[in-house]
Design a protein around this motif. Structure first.
Motif, mmCIF file in Angstrom:
data_model
loop_
_atom_site.group_PDB
_atom_site.id
_atom_site.type_symbol
_atom_site.label_atom_id
_atom_site.label_comp_id
_atom_site.label_asym_id
_atom_site.label_seq_id
_atom_site.Cartn_x
_atom_site.Cartn_y
_atom_site.Cartn_z
ATOM 1 N N ILE A 283 0.856 -1.190 0.000
ATOM 2 C CA ILE A 283 0.000 0.000 0.000
ATOM 3 C C ILE A 283 0.891 1.239 0.000
ATOM 4 O O ILE A 283 1.803 1.350 0.823
ATOM 5 C CB ILE A 283 -0.934 0.031 1.227
ATOM 6 N N ARG A 284 0.592 2.146 -0.906
ATOM 7 C CA ARG A 284 1.336 3.412 -0.998
ATOM 8 C C ARG A 284 0.355 4.572 -0.774
ATOM 9 O O ARG A 284 -0.651 4.683 -1.483
ATOM 10 C CB ARG A 284 1.977 3.526 -2.376
ATOM 11 N N LEU A 285 0.629 5.420 0.222
ATOM 12 C CA LEU A 285 -0.211 6.587 0.456
ATOM 13 C C LEU A 285 0.067 7.652 -0.596
ATOM 14 O O LEU A 285 1.225 7.912 -0.936
ATOM 15 C CB LEU A 285 0.031 7.159 1.858
ATOM 16 N N MET A 286 -0.997 8.282 -1.102
ATOM 17 C CA MET A 286 -0.879 9.288 -2.151
ATOM 18 C C MET A 286 -0.926 10.709 -1.603
ATOM 19 O O MET A 286 -0.848 11.681 -2.349
ATOM 20 C CB MET A 286 -2.011 9.101 -3.178
ATOM 21 N N ASP A 287 -1.082 10.824 -0.291
ATOM 22 C CA ASP A 287 -1.148 12.134 0.353
ATOM 23 C C ASP A 287 -0.344 12.071 1.647
ATOM 24 O O ASP A 287 0.119 11.006 2.052
ATOM 25 C CB ASP A 287 -2.607 12.506 0.623
ATOM 26 N N LYS A 288 -0.197 13.218 2.303
ATOM 27 C CA LYS A 288 0.589 13.270 3.525
ATOM 28 C C LYS A 288 -0.052 12.460 4.630
ATOM 29 O O LYS A 288 -1.275 12.387 4.737
ATOM 30 C CB LYS A 288 0.767 14.728 3.954
ATOM 31 N N ILE A 333 -2.756 -4.324 -8.585
ATOM 32 C CA ILE A 333 -1.807 -3.215 -8.608
ATOM 33 C C ILE A 333 -2.481 -1.988 -9.217
ATOM 34 O O ILE A 333 -3.084 -2.053 -10.291
ATOM 35 C CB ILE A 333 -0.538 -3.574 -9.405
ATOM 36 N N GLY A 334 -2.384 -0.860 -8.516
ATOM 37 C CA GLY A 334 -2.983 0.389 -8.987
ATOM 38 C C GLY A 334 -4.388 0.628 -8.480
ATOM 39 O O GLY A 334 -4.951 1.719 -8.695
ATOM 40 N N GLU A 335 -4.996 -0.362 -7.810
ATOM 41 C CA GLU A 335 -6.349 -0.207 -7.260
ATOM 42 C C GLU A 335 -6.375 0.963 -6.266
ATOM 43 O O GLU A 335 -5.558 1.040 -5.347
ATOM 44 C CB GLU A 335 -6.771 -1.494 -6.546
ATOM 45 N N LYS A 336 -7.322 1.876 -6.449
ATOM 46 C CA LYS A 336 -7.428 3.041 -5.583
ATOM 47 C C LYS A 336 -8.190 2.673 -4.310
ATOM 48 O O LYS A 336 -9.293 2.117 -4.377
ATOM 49 C CB LYS A 336 -8.133 4.191 -6.300
ATOM 50 N N ALA A 348 -4.923 6.315 -1.238
ATOM 51 C CA ALA A 348 -3.804 5.373 -1.353
ATOM 52 C C ALA A 348 -4.058 4.464 -2.544
ATOM 53 O O ALA A 348 -5.117 4.520 -3.173
ATOM 54 C CB ALA A 348 -3.667 4.563 -0.065
ATOM 55 N N GLU A 349 -3.074 3.638 -2.855
ATOM 56 C CA GLU A 349 -3.256 2.666 -3.922
ATOM 57 C C GLU A 349 -2.512 1.389 -3.593
ATOM 58 O O GLU A 349 -1.541 1.387 -2.828
ATOM 59 C CB GLU A 349 -2.790 3.227 -5.269
ATOM 60 N N VAL A 350 -3.007 0.295 -4.167
ATOM 61 C CA VAL A 350 -2.314 -0.982 -4.044
ATOM 62 C C VAL A 350 -1.058 -0.897 -4.900
ATOM 63 O O VAL A 350 -1.110 -0.510 -6.070
ATOM 64 C CB VAL A 350 -3.216 -2.141 -4.505
ATOM 65 N N ALA A 351 0.076 -1.233 -4.311
ATOM 66 C CA ALA A 351 1.369 -1.065 -4.983
ATOM 67 C C ALA A 351 2.112 -2.382 -5.084
ATOM 68 O O ALA A 351 1.956 -3.283 -4.244
ATOM 69 C CB ALA A 351 2.221 -0.049 -4.225
ATOM 70 N N ALA A 352 2.941 -2.497 -6.109
ATOM 71 C CA ALA A 352 3.797 -3.671 -6.262
ATOM 72 C C ALA A 352 4.880 -3.655 -5.188
ATOM 73 O O ALA A 352 5.351 -2.601 -4.771
ATOM 74 C CB ALA A 352 4.425 -3.680 -7.647
ATOM 75 N N MET A 353 5.238 -4.832 -4.742
ATOM 76 C CA MET A 353 6.371 -4.976 -3.822
ATOM 77 C C MET A 353 7.460 -5.786 -4.522
ATOM 78 O O MET A 353 7.135 -6.720 -5.260
ATOM 79 C CB MET A 353 5.936 -5.655 -2.521
ATOM 80 N N PRO A 354 8.746 -5.454 -4.320
ATOM 81 C CA PRO A 354 9.245 -4.425 -3.416
ATOM 82 C C PRO A 354 8.937 -3.008 -3.898
ATOM 83 O O PRO A 354 8.723 -2.774 -5.085
ATOM 84 C CB PRO A 354 10.758 -4.683 -3.392
ATOM 85 N N PHE A 355 8.924 -2.084 -2.943
ATOM 86 C CA PHE A 355 8.663 -0.684 -3.270
ATOM 87 C C PHE A 355 9.868 -0.042 -3.949
ATOM 88 O O PHE A 355 9.715 0.886 -4.735
ATOM 89 C CB PHE A 355 8.320 0.092 -1.994
ATOM 90 N N VAL A 356 11.063 -0.512 -3.600
ATOM 91 C CA VAL A 356 12.290 -0.056 -4.259
ATOM 92 C C VAL A 356 13.015 -1.299 -4.772
ATOM 93 O O VAL A 356 12.898 -2.375 -4.191
ATOM 94 C CB VAL A 356 13.196 0.766 -3.309
ATOM 95 N N PRO A 357 13.765 -1.191 -5.863
ATOM 96 C CA PRO A 357 14.392 -2.377 -6.451
ATOM 97 C C PRO A 357 15.400 -3.044 -5.510
ATOM 98 O O PRO A 357 16.207 -2.370 -4.867
ATOM 99 C CB PRO A 357 15.096 -1.831 -7.692
#
Length: 368
Positions: A283-288, A333-336, A348-357
């Protein structure tokens, strides 16, 4: 509270100590968590993970034993090969996650979580067939050297050449002063690095020698947690537990193609065949805002569809990330979605893991 063989060394370095899995452990040192996290990503950090359990299992049928206790396949593994896997219970839940390494035809080495080691060892003993011997290596410490300089530091400090050691492999080595150690190319940070199993009475000697290298700094458990969160690695007791199946935990890849007879196979294989009701996602937050464990994940209709099991600030991405379980139909992935933090729905959105390579090495041997 228990301590590791490096307790006094941590205090001498000014570590902020705190309780973790019944041990008094270094949470961070003088520069703080974010600086330590960034140092590992750019240089190399040294972690004391001696609170974790180390065991060996020896005897004819050792590989079959691990194929009974875990969903993974071990009989075809070559000596030196390590495997991340999980211990499963009768209901297909996860007793613990662990690394199992084949040392020889009939001998294996396993590293288990600090908070689970007593129950893990008891579970192994309850299921131990005649002719197999389990040994708890209480007289050993475990150090993790993690970062892009790790291979060079190991060579410059101890004259250990690990250049041809692939990722998820172990080799035996000796330091210049004769200490025998296990060197495993793996870790919990997503960086290239090694875990070093050393005799407890030599731990300070090894720790200080590595810390004397200019590219090394000691790193506490707080940064270890933020590093693993950026990789999307699960933390036992939070992201996975005795009620979680490996499939819903997005760990289907540990299941061996031919292994159908492991404990809890009925549920696990059914989940793999028909799909679980929920799934672990990034999960990646899109706001503060900083979302922590327990925060509700909601859909556009403000209906709860899951919750975070881990969360925090990513020093690399400069944003809030987490992982948790949501209904499988929305685990795309990308689901809001929204994450509810103190009564406020943060986009927020569903994000791929890992978040960084990840920057781990290849699992294949390099050409000479």
């Amino acid at each position: 509270m228990k301590t590791t063989p490096l307790f006094e060394a941590h205090k001498a370095l000014g570590a902020k100590m705190g309780a973790f899995a019944g041990y008094d452990m270094p949470l961070y040192y003088g520069e703080g968590v974010i600086k330590e996290h960034e140092w590992v990503r750019k240089h190399t950090g040294l972690f004391d993970v001696s609170h974790m359990g180390q065991v060996t299992l020896e005897g004819a049928g050792a590989a079959q034993f691990f194929e009974r206790l875990t969903p993974s396949s071990f009989q075809a593994k070559k000596p030196g090969r390590a495997q991340y896997t999980v211990l499963t219970n009768e209901k297909g839940g996860i007793i613990d996650d662990l690394i199992v390494t084949r040392l020889s035809e009939d001998k294996f080495f396993a590293v288990i979580n600090a908070g689970c080691k007593e129950k893990d060892i008891e579970w192994m003993r309850q299921n131990l067939p005649d002719g197999l011997k389990i040994t708890y290596m209480k007289d050993h410490a475990l150090l993790a050297l993690q970062g892009g300089w790790a291979e060079r530091i190991l060579h410059e400090t101890f004259e250990i050449n690990a250049h041809e050691l692939p990722y998820m492999h172990l080799m035996e080595a000796r330091t210049p002063y004769g200490t025998k150690i296990f060197v495993s190319r793996l870790g919990y940070t997503g960086e290239d690095g090694f875990e070093l199993s050393v005799p407890a009475d030599k731990a300070v000697e090894v720790w200080e020698a590595l810390n004397n290298h200019p590219e090394v700094k000691p790193i506490g458990l707080a940064a270890r947690d933020s590093l693993r969160l950026e990789m999307g690695y699960p933390l036992y007791g939070h992201d996975i537990n005795e009620g979680t199946s490996p499939v819903e935990a997005d760990l289907s890849w540990v299941i061996g193609k031919e292994n159908k007879g492991f404990i809890g196979a009925a549920r696990v294989l059914n989940d793999r065949e028909n799909g679980p009701a929920r799934k672990r996602v990034g999960i990646r937050l899109m706001d503060k805002g900083i979302a922590r464990e327990g925060a509700e994940i909601r859909d556009s209709q403000d209906k709860k569809i899951g919750e975070l099991t881990s969360g925090g600030f990513s020093p690399v991405l400069k944003e809030s990330i987490g992982q948790g379980y949501i209904e499988s139909k929305q685990a795309n992935i990308g689901e809001k979605v929204f994450v509810n933090v103190r009564g406020r729905n943060i986009p927020a959105e569903v994000a791929a893991m890992p978040f960084v390579p990840a920057r781990t090495k290849s699992m294949k041997k390099q050409a000479a």
